[in-house]
Write a protein that holds these residues in place. Structure first.
Motif, PDB file in Angstrom:
ATOM      1  N   ASP A   2      53.816   0.073   7.922  1.00  0.00           N
ATOM      2  CA  ASP A   2      54.010  -0.931   8.498  1.00  0.00           C
ATOM      3  C   ASP A   2      55.416  -2.093   8.138  1.00  0.00           C
ATOM      4  O   ASP A   2      56.051  -2.621   8.774  1.00  0.00           O
ATOM      5  CB  ASP A   2      53.077  -2.074   9.172  1.00  0.00           C
ATOM      6  CG  ASP A   2      52.180  -1.630   9.913  1.00  0.00           C
ATOM      7  OD1 ASP A   2      50.921  -2.152  10.048  1.00  0.00           O
ATOM      8  OD2 ASP A   2      52.455  -0.450  10.683  1.00  0.00           O
TER       9      ASP A   2
ATOM     10  N   ALA B 178      51.476   1.839  28.649  1.00  0.00           N
ATOM     11  CA  ALA B 178      51.080   1.013  27.149  1.00  0.00           C
ATOM     12  C   ALA B 178      49.414   0.571  28.323  1.00  0.00           C
ATOM     13  O   ALA B 178      48.435   0.665  27.068  1.00  0.00           O
ATOM     14  CB  ALA B 178      51.324   0.149  26.989  1.00  0.00           C
TER      15      ALA B 178
ATOM     16  N   HIS C  23      55.907   3.313  19.789  1.00  0.00           N
ATOM     17  CA  HIS C  23      55.470   2.351  18.755  1.00  0.00           C
ATOM     18  C   HIS C  23      54.366   2.663  17.925  1.00  0.00           C
ATOM     19  O   HIS C  23      53.368   4.285  18.178  1.00  0.00           O
ATOM     20  CB  HIS C  23      53.992   0.925  19.453  1.00  0.00           C
ATOM     21  CG  HIS C  23      55.451   0.747  20.751  1.00  0.00           C
ATOM     22  ND1 HIS C  23      55.952  -0.280  20.443  1.00  0.00           N
ATOM     23  CD2 HIS C  23      54.667   0.806  22.123  1.00  0.00           C
ATOM     24  CE1 HIS C  23      56.423  -0.933  21.404  1.00  0.00           C
ATOM     25  NE2 HIS C  23      55.935  -0.756  22.580  1.00  0.00           N
ATOM     26  N   SER C  24      53.746   2.383  16.960  1.00  0.00           N
ATOM     27  CA  SER C  24      53.368   2.759  15.794  1.00  0.00           C
ATOM     28  C   SER C  24      52.427   1.257  15.037  1.00  0.00           C
ATOM     29  O   SER C  24      52.582   0.517  14.688  1.00  0.00           O
ATOM     30  CB  SER C  24      53.826   3.973  14.202  1.00  0.00           C
ATOM     31  OG  SER C  24      53.241   3.383  13.143  1.00  0.00           O
ATOM     32  N   THR C  25      51.621   1.241  15.542  1.00  0.00           N
ATOM     33  CA  THR C  25      50.977  -0.120  15.339  1.00  0.00           C
ATOM     34  C   THR C  25      49.678  -0.040  15.265  1.00  0.00           C
ATOM     35  O   THR C  25      48.392   0.793  15.223  1.00  0.00           O
ATOM     36  CB  THR C  25      50.905  -1.138  15.453  1.00  0.00           C
ATOM     37  OG1 THR C  25      50.692  -0.600  17.208  1.00  0.00           O
ATOM     38  CG2 THR C  25      52.321  -1.481  15.750  1.00  0.00           C
ATOM     39  N   ASP C  26      48.140  -1.301  14.648  1.00  0.00           N
ATOM     40  CA  ASP C  26      46.898  -1.313  15.350  1.00  0.00           C
ATOM     41  C   ASP C  26      46.155  -0.678  14.216  1.00  0.00           C
ATOM     42  O   ASP C  26      45.692   0.390  14.593  1.00  0.00           O
ATOM     43  CB  ASP C  26      46.237  -1.233  17.091  1.00  0.00           C
ATOM     44  CG  ASP C  26      45.177  -1.334  17.252  1.00  0.00           C
ATOM     45  OD1 ASP C  26      44.790  -1.776  16.197  1.00  0.00           O
ATOM     46  OD2 ASP C  26      44.939  -0.220  18.358  1.00  0.00           O
TER      47      ASP C  26
ATOM     48  N   SER D 197      62.081   8.232  19.566  1.00  0.00           N
ATOM     49  CA  SER D 197      63.124   6.786  19.373  1.00  0.00           C
ATOM     50  C   SER D 197      64.919   6.823  19.451  1.00  0.00           C
ATOM     51  O   SER D 197      64.534   7.160  20.600  1.00  0.00           O
ATOM     52  CB  SER D 197      62.661   5.969  18.450  1.00  0.00           C
ATOM     53  OG  SER D 197      63.461   4.750  18.484  1.00  0.00           O
TER      54      SER D 197
ATOM     55  N   ARG E 135      45.672   3.776  12.433  1.00  0.00           N
ATOM     56  CA  ARG E 135      46.514   3.993  13.375  1.00  0.00           C
ATOM     57  C   ARG E 135      46.916   4.657  14.829  1.00  0.00           C
ATOM     58  O   ARG E 135      46.205   5.616  14.013  1.00  0.00           O
ATOM     59  CB  ARG E 135      48.104   3.946  12.753  1.00  0.00           C
ATOM     60  CG  ARG E 135      49.583   3.937  12.610  1.00  0.00           C
ATOM     61  CD  ARG E 135      50.239   4.620  11.592  1.00  0.00           C
ATOM     62  NE  ARG E 135      50.245   3.314  10.822  1.00  0.00           N
ATOM     63  CZ  ARG E 135      50.765   1.821  10.947  1.00  0.00           C
ATOM     64  NH1 ARG E 135      51.144   1.277  11.478  1.00  0.00           N
ATOM     65  NH2 ARG E 135      50.767   1.910   9.419  1.00  0.00           N
TER      66      ARG E 135
ATOM     67  N   VAL F 114      59.860   4.509  24.545  1.00  0.00           N
ATOM     68  CA  VAL F 114      59.692   4.003  23.610  1.00  0.00           C
ATOM     69  C   VAL F 114      58.744   4.606  23.107  1.00  0.00           C
ATOM     70  O   VAL F 114      57.553   4.527  23.337  1.00  0.00           O
ATOM     71  CB  VAL F 114      59.268   2.732  24.920  1.00  0.00           C
ATOM     72  CG1 VAL F 114      58.420   1.615  23.990  1.00  0.00           C
ATOM     73  CG2 VAL F 114      60.282   2.901  26.337  1.00  0.00           C
TER      74      VAL F 114
ATOM     75  N   THR G 179      51.925   5.393  19.490  1.00  0.00           N
ATOM     76  CA  THR G 179      52.473   6.020  21.317  1.00  0.00           C
ATOM     77  C   THR G 179      53.800   6.486  21.554  1.00  0.00           C
ATOM     78  O   THR G 179      54.226   5.410  20.612  1.00  0.00           O
ATOM     79  CB  THR G 179      51.604   4.857  22.129  1.00  0.00           C
ATOM     80  OG1 THR G 179      52.496   3.601  21.894  1.00  0.00           O
ATOM     81  CG2 THR G 179      50.253   4.877  21.843  1.00  0.00           C
TER      82      THR G 179
END
Ligand code: LIP
Length: 265
Positions: free
Chosen positions: A114, A257, A234-237, A227, A243, A232, A246
């Motif tokens: 992260d 989302a 995202h790489s989280t959570d 990207s 992980r 758009v 999206t």
């Protein structure tokens, strides 16, 4: 500097793809299993990663390395190479032409993905002769041609890519999420290689992608490519350490989302 890094990533990924293709033609067998009976590694995975690691070490000895099949190495340069020698290993094992070599280089202040910032990445799909490349702020290309994410009219007419993990219980959860989402989109594709799924978002062959449980080596290069193609991403959570990655065309990113949250990907 990023141009030089991209050139090195490309040169190494293309050579690695040639080796993986040669080994595939000679015949591939399971060398070992990892997290489960179906999480396999082949001798080619290990040989290809060793080649990539050697080439990068020779060119940039002070950089770190984080690959799927070998021990992580912390560098002194602040840069780390994030490598999946063969993404789509099961496809590779079965001779299904949907696998890729993924080579990325990130600024890595810590070992936590992260905190990483991707600088350059290359994904090679040897089965189709496709070389995807991106450098931060410089756009994404396929065979030298600029890539742009799609412009779907709505989420309901969007094609969604996803994938499933190697643990049966997690796969059941993922299938439940897909069952909740499938009525809200055009259709679902599960093709077996996160790197190529994200590259498909970059080239408009998918409108969105969501998968929980992919590893940094699966997505580091292709997330930058998507990207830089305008998606758009995202790489989280890290829910249960898994992980969520999206990617979505901008026009549907907000609605997508919400779908990802509501469906429980
Ligand atoms: C694969 C990912 C894919 C996922 C598979 C597997 P591997 O990586 O690219 O998206 O659904 O379960 O994790 O193991 O072939 O490098």
């Amino acid at each position: 500097m990023t141009a030089d890094l991209l050139e090195l990533a490309t040169r190494v990924a293309v050579e690695a793809g040639e080796l993986a293709t040669l080994r595939r033609a000679e015949g591939v067998e399971v060398a070992a299993t990892k997290s489960s009976l179906v999480d396999v590694v082949t001798a080619a995975d290990r040989e290809v990663e060793a080649l990539i690691r050697r080439r990068i070490q020779d060119a940039r000895p002070g950089d770190g390395f984080y690959g799927e099949e070998s021990d992580a190495a912390v560098g002194t340069s602040g840069l780390t190479w994030v490598v999946d020698p063969i993404d789509g290993t099961v496809n590779y094992l079965y001779g299904i032409p949907r696998w890729a070599v993924s080579v990325a280089v990130v600024e890595a202040p810590t070992q936590d993905p992260d905190t990483w910032t991707a600088l350059a990445g290359c994904v090679v799909d040897p089965s189709h002769g496709d070389v995807y490349r991106a450098a931060v702020g410089a756009g994404a290309t396929l065979g030298g041609r600029a890539l742009r994410a799609s412009r779907p009219a709505s989420l309901a007419t969007s094609l969604l890519g996803t994938g499933f993990g190697y643990d049966a219980a997690i796969r059941r959860e993922q299938a439940d999420a897909v069952a909740r989402a499938i009525g809200e989109v055009r259709d679902i594709r599960r093709a077996g290689a996160a790197a190529l799924d994200l590259c498909d978002v970059a080239r408009g062959r998918l409108d969105a992608y969501a998968e929980r449980g992919v590893q940094p080596w699966d997505y580091a290069a292709a997330a930058l490519i998507a990207s830089e193609a305008g998606a758009v991403v995202h790489s989280t959570d890290l829910r249960e350490g898994r992980r969520l990655v999206t990617a979505a065309a901008p026009a549907i990113a907000h609605d997508f989302a919400k779908l990802v949250r509501d469906a429980g990907f």
